[in-house]
Scaffold this active site. Structure first.
Site, PDB file in Angstrom:
ATOM      1  N   GLN A   1       6.697  62.609  45.505  1.00 32.51           N
ATOM      2  CA  GLN A   1       6.907  61.543  45.833  1.00 32.51           C
ATOM      3  C   GLN A   1       8.240  60.567  45.757  1.00 32.51           C
TER       4      GLN A   1
ATOM      5  N   GLU B   1      39.252  42.612  44.918  1.00 31.66           N
ATOM      6  CA  GLU B   1      38.789  41.511  45.921  1.00 31.66           C
ATOM      7  C   GLU B   1      38.467  40.647  45.687  1.00 31.66           C
TER       8      GLU B   1
ATOM      9  N   ASN C   1      40.947  38.626  52.916  1.00 31.26           N
ATOM     10  CA  ASN C   1      39.695  38.637  54.036  1.00 31.26           C
ATOM     11  C   ASN C   1      40.112  40.243  54.439  1.00 31.26           C
TER      12      ASN C   1
ATOM     13  N   ARG D   1      41.039  54.753  49.587  1.00 37.02           N
ATOM     14  CA  ARG D   1      40.969  54.040  50.253  1.00 37.02           C
ATOM     15  C   ARG D   1      41.622  52.639  49.987  1.00 37.02           C
ATOM     16  N   SER D   2      41.892  52.040  49.090  1.00 36.94           N
ATOM     17  CA  SER D   2      42.522  51.250  47.848  1.00 36.94           C
ATOM     18  C   SER D   2      43.515  51.744  48.449  1.00 36.94           C
TER      19      SER D   2
HETATM   20  P1  TGC Z   1      40.063  26.934  47.639  1.00 34.82           P
HETATM   21  O1  TGC Z   1      40.257  25.295  47.748  1.00 34.82           O
HETATM   22  O2  TGC Z   1      39.289  27.138  48.410  1.00 34.82           O
HETATM   23  O3  TGC Z   1      40.599  27.076  49.180  1.00 34.82           O
HETATM   24  C1  TGC Z   1      42.312  26.811  48.638  1.00 34.82           C
HETATM   25  C2  TGC Z   1      42.977  27.067  50.287  1.00 34.82           C
HETATM   26  O4  TGC Z   1      42.950  28.643  50.289  1.00 34.82           O
HETATM   27  C3  TGC Z   1      41.890  28.635  52.030  1.00 34.82           C
HETATM   28  N1  TGC Z   1      40.972  28.798  51.771  1.00 34.82           N
HETATM   29  C4  TGC Z   1      41.326  31.019  53.104  1.00 34.82           C
HETATM   30  N2  TGC Z   1      42.220  30.608  54.452  1.00 34.82           N
HETATM   31  C5  TGC Z   1      41.692  32.492  54.228  1.00 34.82           C
HETATM   32  N3  TGC Z   1      41.099  33.433  53.482  1.00 34.82           N
HETATM   33  C6  TGC Z   1      40.118  33.168  52.943  1.00 34.82           C
HETATM   34  N4  TGC Z   1      39.207  33.212  52.853  1.00 34.82           N
HETATM   35  C7  TGC Z   1      40.475  31.573  52.224  1.00 34.82           C
HETATM   36  N5  TGC Z   1      39.540  30.841  51.396  1.00 34.82           N
HETATM   37  C8  TGC Z   1      39.212  29.914  51.042  1.00 34.82           C
HETATM   38  C9  TGC Z   1      40.887  27.143  51.755  1.00 34.82           C
HETATM   39  O5  TGC Z   1      41.055  26.495  53.183  1.00 34.82           O
HETATM   40  C10 TGC Z   1      42.133  26.089  51.436  1.00 34.82           C
HETATM   41  O6  TGC Z   1      43.456  25.857  52.193  1.00 34.82           O
HETATM   42  P2  TGC Z   1      43.870  24.377  52.267  1.00 34.82           P
HETATM   43  O7  TGC Z   1      44.985  24.761  53.721  1.00 34.82           O
HETATM   44  O8  TGC Z   1      42.778  23.337  52.510  1.00 34.82           O
HETATM   45  O9  TGC Z   1      44.783  24.214  51.251  1.00 34.82           O
HETATM   46  O10 TGC Z   1      40.646  27.894  46.950  1.00 34.82           O
HETATM   47  P3  TGC Z   1      39.785  27.396  45.280  1.00 34.82           P
HETATM   48  O11 TGC Z   1      41.232  27.489  43.942  1.00 34.82           O
HETATM   49  O12 TGC Z   1      38.654  26.796  45.252  1.00 34.82           O
HETATM   50  O13 TGC Z   1      39.780  29.468  44.993  1.00 34.82           O
HETATM   51  C11 TGC Z   1      38.462  29.165  46.435  1.00 34.82           C
HETATM   52  C12 TGC Z   1      38.254  30.866  45.182  1.00 34.82           C
HETATM   53  C13 TGC Z   1      37.426  31.081  44.270  1.00 34.82           C
HETATM   54  C14 TGC Z   1      36.717  31.525  46.368  1.00 34.82           C
HETATM   55  C15 TGC Z   1      39.402  32.273  45.605  1.00 34.82           C
HETATM   56  O14 TGC Z   1      40.417  31.952  44.758  1.00 34.82           O
HETATM   57  C16 TGC Z   1      39.135  33.582  45.237  1.00 34.82           C
HETATM   58  O15 TGC Z   1      38.398  34.312  46.814  1.00 34.82           O
HETATM   59  N6  TGC Z   1      39.312  34.691  44.419  1.00 34.82           N
HETATM   60  C17 TGC Z   1      39.084  35.067  44.225  1.00 34.82           C
HETATM   61  C18 TGC Z   1      40.089  36.051  44.054  1.00 34.82           C
HETATM   62  C19 TGC Z   1      40.787  37.616  43.958  1.00 34.82           C
HETATM   63  O16 TGC Z   1      39.751  37.824  45.204  1.00 34.82           O
HETATM   64  N7  TGC Z   1      41.480  38.208  43.457  1.00 34.82           N
HETATM   65  C20 TGC Z   1      40.841  39.563  44.226  1.00 34.82           C
HETATM   66  C21 TGC Z   1      43.039  39.968  44.071  1.00 34.82           C
HETATM   67  S1  TGC Z   1      43.893  41.500  45.034  1.00 34.82           S
HETATM   68  C22 TGC Z   1      42.769  42.868  44.681  1.00 34.82           C
HETATM   69  O17 TGC Z   1      41.644  42.756  43.915  1.00 34.82           O
HETATM   70  C23 TGC Z   1      43.057  43.926  45.258  1.00 34.82           C
HETATM   71  S2  TGC Z   1      42.240  45.248  44.361  1.00 34.82           S
HETATM   72  C24 TGC Z   1      42.759  46.583  45.359  1.00 34.82           C
HETATM   73  C25 TGC Z   1      42.088  47.279  47.516  1.00 34.82           C
HETATM   74  O18 TGC Z   1      41.928  46.258  47.541  1.00 34.82           O
HETATM   75  O19 TGC Z   1      41.561  47.982  46.784  1.00 34.82           O
HETATM   76  P1  FAD Z   2      37.705  36.595  35.367  1.00 37.76           P
HETATM   77  O1  FAD Z   2      37.958  36.299  36.637  1.00 37.76           O
HETATM   78  O2  FAD Z   2      38.181  36.753  34.175  1.00 37.76           O
HETATM   79  O3  FAD Z   2      35.666  37.201  35.499  1.00 37.76           O
HETATM   80  C1  FAD Z   2      35.076  37.548  34.288  1.00 37.76           C
HETATM   81  C2  FAD Z   2      33.389  37.017  34.938  1.00 37.76           C
HETATM   82  O4  FAD Z   2      33.481  36.115  35.428  1.00 37.76           O
HETATM   83  C3  FAD Z   2      33.126  38.049  36.149  1.00 37.76           C
HETATM   84  O5  FAD Z   2      32.098  38.441  35.945  1.00 37.76           O
HETATM   85  C4  FAD Z   2      33.500  36.629  36.815  1.00 37.76           C
HETATM   86  O6  FAD Z   2      32.751  36.580  38.167  1.00 37.76           O
HETATM   87  C5  FAD Z   2      32.585  35.781  36.746  1.00 37.76           C
HETATM   88  N1  FAD Z   2      33.457  34.433  36.557  1.00 37.76           N
HETATM   89  C6  FAD Z   2      34.325  33.689  36.626  1.00 37.76           C
HETATM   90  N2  FAD Z   2      34.674  32.523  37.303  1.00 37.76           N
HETATM   91  C7  FAD Z   2      33.251  32.060  37.226  1.00 37.76           C
HETATM   92  C8  FAD Z   2      32.944  31.213  37.540  1.00 37.76           C
HETATM   93  N3  FAD Z   2      32.642  30.068  37.875  1.00 37.76           N
HETATM   94  N4  FAD Z   2      30.994  31.080  38.002  1.00 37.76           N
HETATM   95  C9  FAD Z   2      30.305  32.143  37.768  1.00 37.76           C
HETATM   96  N5  FAD Z   2      30.914  33.528  37.157  1.00 37.76           N
HETATM   97  C10 FAD Z   2      32.410  32.860  37.112  1.00 37.76           C
HETATM   98  N6  FAD Z   2      44.618  42.222  41.888  1.00 37.76           N
HETATM   99  C11 FAD Z   2      45.995  41.846  42.319  1.00 37.76           C
HETATM  100  O7  FAD Z   2      45.706  41.176  42.719  1.00 37.76           O
HETATM  101  N7  FAD Z   2      46.260  43.055  43.400  1.00 37.76           N
HETATM  102  C12 FAD Z   2      45.802  44.509  42.905  1.00 37.76           C
HETATM  103  O8  FAD Z   2      45.591  45.220  43.675  1.00 37.76           O
HETATM  104  C13 FAD Z   2      44.554  44.495  42.360  1.00 37.76           C
HETATM  105  N8  FAD Z   2      44.145  45.662  41.445  1.00 37.76           N
HETATM  106  C14 FAD Z   2      42.694  46.461  41.112  1.00 37.76           C
HETATM  107  C15 FAD Z   2      42.387  47.189  40.439  1.00 37.76           C
HETATM  108  C16 FAD Z   2      41.502  47.212  40.001  1.00 37.76           C
HETATM  109  C17 FAD Z   2      40.891  48.629  39.770  1.00 37.76           C
HETATM  110  C18 FAD Z   2      41.019  45.950  39.552  1.00 37.76           C
HETATM  111  C19 FAD Z   2      39.849  46.392  38.619  1.00 37.76           C
HETATM  112  C20 FAD Z   2      40.991  44.862  39.746  1.00 37.76           C
HETATM  113  C21 FAD Z   2      42.775  45.059  40.853  1.00 37.76           C
HETATM  114  N9  FAD Z   2      43.392  43.238  40.613  1.00 37.76           N
HETATM  115  C22 FAD Z   2      44.271  43.503  41.529  1.00 37.76           C
HETATM  116  C23 FAD Z   2      42.405  42.220  40.170  1.00 37.76           C
HETATM  117  C24 FAD Z   2      41.267  41.853  40.257  1.00 37.76           C
HETATM  118  O9  FAD Z   2      41.469  41.281  42.038  1.00 37.76           O
HETATM  119  C25 FAD Z   2      40.410  41.068  39.448  1.00 37.76           C
HETATM  120  O10 FAD Z   2      40.151  41.784  38.569  1.00 37.76           O
HETATM  121  C26 FAD Z   2      39.582  40.278  40.107  1.00 37.76           C
HETATM  122  O11 FAD Z   2      39.934  38.969  40.740  1.00 37.76           O
HETATM  123  C27 FAD Z   2      38.281  39.530  38.724  1.00 37.76           C
HETATM  124  O12 FAD Z   2      39.363  39.146  37.900  1.00 37.76           O
HETATM  125  P2  FAD Z   2      38.943  39.325  36.179  1.00 37.76           P
HETATM  126  O13 FAD Z   2      39.273  40.633  36.591  1.00 37.76           O
HETATM  127  O14 FAD Z   2      40.367  38.212  35.407  1.00 37.76           O
HETATM  128  O15 FAD Z   2      37.958  38.086  35.779  1.00 37.76           O
END
Ligand code: TGC
Ligand code: FAD
Length: 394
Positions: A280, A364, A241, A91-92
Site C-alpha cells: 500500500q 529562470e 517568460n 531541454r535547456s
Molecule cells: P520590476 O520593477 O518588477 O520590472 C521591471 C520592468 O520589467 C517589467 N517586467 C516584465 N516584463 C516582461 N515580463 C516579465 N515577466 C516582467 N516582469 C517585470 C516591468 O513591467 C517593468 O517594466 P517598466 O516598463 O515599468 O520598467 O523589476 P524588479 O527589479 O522589481 O524585479 C522583479 C523580479 C524580481 C521579478 C525580476 O527581477 C526577476 O524575475 N528576477 C529573477 C531573475 C531570473 O529569473 N533570472 C534568470 C536568468 S536566465 C536563466 O536562468 C537561464 S537558465 C537556462 C535555461 O532556461 O535552461
Molecule cells: P540568489 O539570487 O543569490 O538567491 C539565493 C537565495 O536567496 C535563493 O533561494 C533566492 O530565492 C533567495 N532570495 C533572493 N532574494 C530574495 C528575496 N527578496 N526574498 C526571499 N528570498 C530571496 N543565468 C543566466 O543569465 N543565463 C543562463 O543561461 C543561466 N543558466 C544557468 C544554468 C544553471 C545550471 C544554473 C544553476 C543557473 C543558471 N543561471 C543563468 C543563473 C540563474 O538564473 C540564477 O542562479 C538564479 O536567477 C538565482 O540567482 P543566484 O544563484 O544568484 O541566487
C-alpha cells in the site's frame, strides 16, 4: 487505462501536436537516452546536438519567419516535455537557444540582425547564450554591474556574467548591460576582442549541460551590436517568460520519466515475496506522483492554449513554473525511494533528473521569486525588497 496519461490529456491535442510529441520522443529515445548517463558523468553535452535539434525544427520553434518554423506554443511545450524526459540539460540547450538568445534578437533586434543571426541559429549552426545573471546579481538583475558606454560610434562593455548556459560553446552571447539610458542588450560574437568564456566545473546538477562564466574586459563592439528595440529590464524579463513557459512543460517530462521508471520498478522488484508495487505504501507514492503529473501536465496545456490565444500573463507563467518544478522535484525524490539503492545510480534516470531539477528550481527565477511575483499580483504589494508598505503597493 493508460498508467501514464491516466486522464487522457492526449485527447486534448491535435494530430499535429501529437506528431510533434511522437517525433521528439523518438529522437530522445534513439539519441539521448542511450548516451545521456555518460554525458552526465563526463559533464558534457555534444555540440552536434545543435544541428540535430535544428533539423528537427526545435530551435526557435515557436518563432515565425527568419528560418523558424512558427509552431504553436503547445507544440513547442510538448517538444520541451519530450526533451526534458530525456534530460533537463537537453531541454535547456533548446530553451537557451530558442527562447532566450534567439527570442532576444527576434523581439529586440532589427531586421538586419534577425537576417544575419536567426536562420543559422534555427539550423543549430550557430549557438547562442544569454548573459543576464552576474556573480552578485542573480534574483535581482536590476542591480547588474556590467556596463556599456559609448565611445564614438562604438560601445565598450565591461563586466562579468555568471552561470551562463552554453557560454563557452556559444558563437554569440546576448549580454545585458547598464547604459546611461538604462539596461540594454548587445550581441557579442565570440571572437569580439575583450570577450572570453570559461566553463564552471564541479557541478552536481545539470551536468549534461555546459555552464560558463563570461568576462567582458574593455570589449569593443560596433554600433550595430546594440539590440535597438528593447529598453530597460522589461526586455530580458520578456525573454525569460518564454523560457519559463518551456520549463512549465519540460519539468513534467522529467517527472514523467521518474514516475514511469518507478512504476516499472515497483511491478518487478520483489521483496517479502511480493512485488513492492503490491504494498500500500508504494501504491500511495505512485498514485500521488500520478496525481501531480496529471495536474501539472494539464496546467501546462491550459497555459499553452492561453499563450496561443495571446492572453497568457507573466504571473501565470510564474505560478505554473513554481508548481510544476516543485512537484517534479517531489516526484523525482519519491521515485528515488521506490528504487532503493538502485535509485542512487546512473543506471536509472531518476537521480539524474532529481539532481537536474535542483537547478531548474533555481534558474529562470527561483521558487521564492516566483512566489513573490504571484504574491505581488494578488496583493498589490511587492515584497522583493524591504520597502515601507506605503511605497510597495501599486
Ligand atoms: P520590476 O520593477 O518588477 O520590472 C521591471 C520592468 O520589467 C517589467 N517586467 C516584465 N516584463 C516582461 N515580463 C516579465 N515577466 C516582467 N516582469 C517585470 C516591468 O513591467 C517593468 O517594466 P517598466 O516598463 O515599468 O520598467 O523589476 P524588479 O527589479 O522589481 O524585479 C522583479 C523580479 C524580481 C521579478 C525580476 O527581477 C526577476 O524575475 N528576477 C529573477 C531573475 C531570473 O529569473 N533570472 C534568470 C536568468 S536566465 C536563466 O536562468 C537561464 S537558465 C537556462 C535555461 O532556461 O535552461
Ligand atoms: P540568489 O539570487 O543569490 O538567491 C539565493 C537565495 O536567496 C535563493 O533561494 C533566492 O530565492 C533567495 N532570495 C533572493 N532574494 C530574495 C528575496 N527578496 N526574498 C526571499 N528570498 C530571496 N543565468 C543566466 O543569465 N543565463 C543562463 O543561461 C543561466 N543558466 C544557468 C544554468 C544553471 C545550471 C544554473 C544553476 C543557473 C543558471 N543561471 C543563468 C543563473 C540563474 O538564473 C540564477 O542562479 C538564479 O536567477 C538565482 O540567482 P543566484 O544563484 O544568484 O541566487
Amino acid at each position: 487505462m493508460d498508467a501514464v496519461d491516466f486522464i487522457n490529456v492526449g485527447a486534448l491535442l491535435s494530430d499535429e501536436e501529437r506528431l510533434v510529441a511522437k517525433t521528439v520522443r523518438s529522437y530522445v529515445a534513439s539519441r539521448v537516452l542511450p548516451n545521456v548517463a555518460e554525458w552526465f558523468e563526463e559533464g558534457t553535452l555534444p555540440r552536434e546536438l545543435g544541428p540535430e535539434l535544428g533539423r528537427l525544427g526545435l530551435l526557435g520553434m515557436h518563432l515565425d519567419g527568419y528560418g523558424c518554423p512558427g509552431a504553436s506554443a503547445v507544440a513547442y511545450g510538448l517538444a520541451c516535455l519530450e526533451l526534458e524526459a530525456g534530460d533537463s540539460g537537453v531541454r535547456s540547450f533548446a530553451s537557451v537557444q530558442g527562447s532566450l538568445a534567439m527570442y532576444a534578437i527576434y523581439r529586440c533586434g532589427d531586421d538586419e540582425q534577425k537576417r544575419r543571426w536567426l536562420p543559422a541559429m534555427a539550423r543549430g549552426e550557430l549557438i547562442g547564450c544569454f548573459g543576464l545573471t552576474e556573480p552578485d546579481f542573480g534574483s535581482n538583475p536590476a542591480g547588474m554591474r556590467t556596463s556599456a558606454r559609448r565611445d564614438g560610434p562604438d560601445w565598450v562593455l565591461d563586466g562579468t556574467k555568471m552561470w551562463i548556459t552554453n557560454g563557452s560553446i556559444a558563437d554569440l552571447a546576448i549580454v545585458w548591460a547598464q547604459t546611461q539610458e538604462g539596461i540594454r542588450g548587445f550581441i557579442v560574437p565570440r571572437d569580439a576582442k575583450g570577450f572570453s568564456a570559461s566553463n564552471i566545473h564541479r557541478k552536481l546538477s545539470l551536468r549534461a549541460s555546459i555552464t560558463s562564466e563570461l568576462v567582458l574586459d574593455d570589449c569593443r563592439l560596433p554600433a550595430q551590436a546594440l539590440l535597438p528595440n528593447g529598453e530597460g529590464l522589461g526586455a530580458p524579463l520578456a525573454c525569460l517568460n518564454e523560457a519559463r513557459y518551456g520549463i512549465v512543460w519540460g519539468s513534467m517530462g522529467a517527472a514523467r520519466s521518474c514516475y514511469e521508471t518507478a512504476l516499472e520498478y515497483a511491478k518487478t522488484r520483489v521483496q517479502f515475496d511480493n512485488p513492492i508495487g503490491a504494498y500500500q505504501i508504494t501504491q500511495a507514492k505512485l498514485v500521488n506522483m500520478l496525481v501531480e503529473l496529471s495536474k501539472g501536465t494539464l496546467l501546462a496545456l491550459h497555459l499553452g492554449r492561453a499563450k496561443d490565444r495571446g492572453d497568457l500573463r507573466p504571473a501565470q507563467v510564474s505560478l505554473a513554473k513554481l508548481n510544476n518544478v516543485r512537484e517534479a522535484l517531489a516526484i523525482a525524490r519519491e521515485a528515488r525511494t521506490i528504487l532503493g539503492a538502485n535509485g542512487v545510480t546512473l543506471e536509472y534516470p531518476v537521480i539524474r533528473h532529481m539532481n537536474n531539477l535542483e537547478s531548474v528550481l533555481t534558474y529562470e527565477g527561483t521558487s521564492e521569486m516566483h512566489t513573490l511575483i504571484v504574491g505581488k499580483e494578488i496583493t498589490g504589494h511587492a515584497a522583493f525588497a524591504p520597502t515601507p508598505l506605503s511605497s510597495s503597493s501599486s
